[in-house]
Design a protein around this motif. Structure first.
Motif, mmCIF file in Angstrom:
data_model
loop_
_atom_site.group_PDB
_atom_site.id
_atom_site.type_symbol
_atom_site.label_atom_id
_atom_site.label_comp_id
_atom_site.label_asym_id
_atom_site.label_seq_id
_atom_site.Cartn_x
_atom_site.Cartn_y
_atom_site.Cartn_z
ATOM 1 N N GLU A 1 0.849 -1.178 0.000
ATOM 2 C CA GLU A 1 0.000 0.000 0.000
ATOM 3 C C GLU A 1 0.886 1.230 0.000
ATOM 4 O OE1 GLU A 1 -2.583 -0.258 3.350
ATOM 5 O OE2 GLU A 1 -3.991 -1.619 2.364
ATOM 6 N N VAL A 2 0.543 2.203 -0.846
ATOM 7 C CA VAL A 2 1.337 3.423 -0.978
ATOM 8 C C VAL A 2 0.427 4.625 -0.749
ATOM 9 C CG1 VAL A 2 2.950 4.708 -2.423
ATOM 10 C CG2 VAL A 2 2.670 2.240 -2.768
ATOM 11 N N SER A 3 0.886 5.574 0.058
ATOM 12 C CA SER A 3 0.123 6.807 0.261
ATOM 13 C C SER A 3 1.072 7.988 0.247
ATOM 14 C CB SER A 3 -0.661 6.772 1.582
ATOM 15 O OG SER A 3 0.211 6.813 2.686
ATOM 16 N N THR A 4 0.565 9.112 -0.256
ATOM 17 C CA THR A 4 1.308 10.374 -0.264
ATOM 18 C C THR A 4 0.434 11.435 0.373
ATOM 19 O OG1 THR A 4 2.466 9.767 -2.303
ATOM 20 C CG2 THR A 4 2.479 12.091 -1.691
ATOM 21 N N THR A 5 0.928 12.090 1.420
ATOM 22 C CA THR A 5 0.149 13.113 2.122
ATOM 23 C C THR A 5 1.002 14.357 2.318
ATOM 24 O OG1 THR A 5 0.805 12.245 4.296
ATOM 25 C CG2 THR A 5 -1.255 11.414 3.358
ATOM 26 N N VAL A 6 0.322 15.501 2.446
ATOM 27 C CA VAL A 6 0.994 16.758 2.773
ATOM 28 C C VAL A 6 0.499 17.220 4.136
ATOM 29 C CG1 VAL A 6 1.375 17.437 0.386
ATOM 30 C CG2 VAL A 6 -0.765 18.065 1.502
ATOM 31 N N ASP A 7 1.329 17.996 4.823
ATOM 32 C CA ASP A 7 1.009 18.367 6.211
ATOM 33 C C ASP A 7 0.112 19.582 6.320
ATOM 34 O OD1 ASP A 7 2.876 20.248 5.394
ATOM 35 O OD2 ASP A 7 3.857 20.360 7.345
ATOM 36 N N ARG A 8 -0.254 20.205 5.195
ATOM 37 C CA ARG A 8 -1.133 21.367 5.266
ATOM 38 C C ARG A 8 -1.920 21.508 3.972
ATOM 39 N NH1 ARG A 8 2.968 26.024 6.444
ATOM 40 N NH2 ARG A 8 1.064 27.241 6.527
ATOM 41 N N ASP A 9 -3.156 22.009 4.119
ATOM 42 C CA ASP A 9 -4.014 22.269 2.963
ATOM 43 C C ASP A 9 -3.983 23.743 2.570
ATOM 44 O OD1 ASP A 9 -4.892 19.589 2.809
ATOM 45 O OD2 ASP A 9 -6.370 19.963 4.375
ATOM 46 N N ASP A 10 -3.772 24.613 3.557
ATOM 47 C CA ASP A 10 -3.753 26.051 3.314
ATOM 48 C C ASP A 10 -2.311 26.460 3.028
ATOM 49 O OD1 ASP A 10 -4.276 28.725 3.151
ATOM 50 O OD2 ASP A 10 -4.566 29.023 5.307
ATOM 51 N N VAL A 11 -1.977 26.647 1.766
ATOM 52 C CA VAL A 11 -0.599 26.921 1.354
ATOM 53 C C VAL A 11 -0.537 28.246 0.611
ATOM 54 C CG1 VAL A 11 1.401 26.098 0.048
ATOM 55 C CG2 VAL A 11 -0.116 24.445 1.168
ATOM 56 N N SER A 12 0.371 29.113 1.037
ATOM 57 C CA SER A 12 0.648 30.368 0.335
ATOM 58 C C SER A 12 2.096 30.354 -0.132
ATOM 59 C CB SER A 12 0.414 31.568 1.257
ATOM 60 O OG SER A 12 -0.947 31.665 1.636
ATOM 61 N N ALA A 13 2.388 31.163 -1.136
ATOM 62 C CA ALA A 13 3.765 31.272 -1.614
ATOM 63 C C ALA A 13 4.664 31.663 -0.446
ATOM 64 C CB ALA A 13 3.853 32.307 -2.727
ATOM 65 N N GLY A 14 5.765 30.940 -0.304
ATOM 66 C CA GLY A 14 6.671 31.157 0.818
ATOM 67 C C GLY A 14 6.485 30.169 1.952
ATOM 68 N N ASP A 15 5.381 29.418 1.950
ATOM 69 C CA ASP A 15 5.134 28.424 3.004
ATOM 70 C C ASP A 15 5.928 27.151 2.749
ATOM 71 O OD1 ASP A 15 3.382 30.157 4.176
ATOM 72 O OD2 ASP A 15 1.565 29.088 3.586
ATOM 73 N N GLU A 16 6.323 26.491 3.828
ATOM 74 C CA GLU A 16 6.986 25.196 3.724
ATOM 75 C C GLU A 16 5.945 24.080 3.812
ATOM 76 O OE1 GLU A 16 10.260 22.482 6.166
ATOM 77 O OE2 GLU A 16 10.444 24.669 6.163
ATOM 78 N N VAL A 17 6.068 23.100 2.947
ATOM 79 C CA VAL A 17 5.154 21.960 2.905
ATOM 80 C C VAL A 17 5.969 20.687 3.105
ATOM 81 C CG1 VAL A 17 3.449 20.699 1.528
ATOM 82 C CG2 VAL A 17 3.641 23.183 1.291
ATOM 83 N N LYS A 18 5.509 19.834 4.021
ATOM 84 C CA LYS A 18 6.156 18.543 4.229
ATOM 85 C C LYS A 18 5.332 17.445 3.556
ATOM 86 C CE LYS A 18 8.643 19.542 8.504
ATOM 87 N NZ LYS A 18 8.847 19.162 9.929
ATOM 88 N N VAL A 19 5.995 16.636 2.750
ATOM 89 C CA VAL A 19 5.348 15.533 2.040
ATOM 90 C C VAL A 19 5.795 14.228 2.694
ATOM 91 C CG1 VAL A 19 5.033 14.379 -0.180
ATOM 92 C CG2 VAL A 19 5.365 16.866 -0.097
ATOM 93 N N THR A 20 4.815 13.385 3.039
ATOM 94 C CA THR A 20 5.115 12.086 3.655
ATOM 95 C C THR A 20 4.656 10.971 2.736
ATOM 96 O OG1 THR A 20 4.857 12.979 5.894
ATOM 97 C CG2 THR A 20 4.728 10.592 5.650
ATOM 98 N N ILE A 21 5.588 10.096 2.390
ATOM 99 C CA ILE A 21 5.290 8.906 1.589
ATOM 100 C C ILE A 21 5.349 7.698 2.511
ATOM 101 C CG2 ILE A 21 6.054 7.452 -0.328
ATOM 102 C CD1 ILE A 21 7.287 9.988 -1.555
ATOM 103 N N THR A 22 4.274 6.923 2.526
ATOM 104 C CA THR A 22 4.187 5.753 3.413
ATOM 105 C C THR A 22 3.991 4.500 2.583
ATOM 106 O OG1 THR A 22 3.154 7.124 5.131
ATOM 107 C CG2 THR A 22 2.995 4.733 5.383
#
Length: 211
Positions: A1-22
């Motif tokens: 099973e493979v999943s890809t998730t991001v730690d935030r839905d509200d993203v603006s330019a300049g924001d850091e986004v963490k991506v988790t692959i499980t």
């Protein structure tokens, strides 16, 4: 099973986004030579840590592993993070693959502070009496305002009004998004008449000076 998730839905330019692959082995045999194929670097992001993602080479039945990487949004607009594809072999060297759903994000314009000055003046002051001016500096933006300087554009005429306590001018190092600061000045009237003054705030947001 493979999943890809991001730690935030509200993203603006300049924001850091963490991506988790499980990855999780839900089968009854060891997954060997496990490899993942993530999306190539997307031009809408600047990759800062953990990319390209790495996963364990072998997963026993019931075992799982994760890979996390961070990226900063650099341009606004709709963006699609493609599916992550995992490939592995069983004990007989048969090759399998699975993929996660893609992730859609909207990158909003860069966050900025937005200061609003609210002044609550006193009512009519009797000759020789005192009144209080209350000032509220409110940040209605979505980023902190730094090095806030509030200055009076027209200072009260010293012949008619005297500040006996507090000040019409103030400084604040930071006012966070949604936050506010309050201060006051007590004035004394010694000459009849109507008096007007204005306040102006200068402040810094993400390196940009604003008023």
């Amino acid at each position: 099973e493979v999943s890809t998730t991001v730690d935030r839905d509200d993203v603006s330019a300049g924001d850091e986004v963490k991506v988790t692959i499980t990855l999780k082995n839900v089968g009854n045999d060891t997954a060997r030579d496990v490899a993942i194929q993530d999306s190539p670097p997307l031009p809408q992001f600047r990759y800062v840590a953990g990319y390209p993602p790495k996963i364990k080479n072998q997963l026993e039945p019931g075992e799982s592993d994760i890979a996390v990487y961070s990226m900063v949004a650099v341009t606004e607009g709709e963006v699609k993070i493609p599916a992550t594809v995992a490939r592995w072999a069983d004990s007989k060297s048969t090759i399998y693959s699975a993929s996660s759903p893609s992730v859609n994000l909207e990158i909003k314009p860069k966050r900025k502070p937005n200061l609003v000055l609210k002044v609550d003046p006193p009512g009519p002051i009797n000759h020789g009496g005192e009144g209080t001016i209350n000032v509220t500096v409110e940040n209605r933006g979505d980023a902190s305002a730094y090095r806030v300087e509030v200055r009076a554009e027209v200072k009260p005429d010293s012949d008619g009004l005297e500040i006996v306590k507090g000040s019409l001018e103030e400084s604040f190092f930071e006012i966070p998004a949604g936050g506010s600061e309050n201060y006051f000045a007590t004035i004394k009237g010694s000459r009849s008449g109507s008096y007007a003054f204005g306040l102006k705030a200068s402040y810094q947001g993400d390196g940009e000076m604003m008023q």
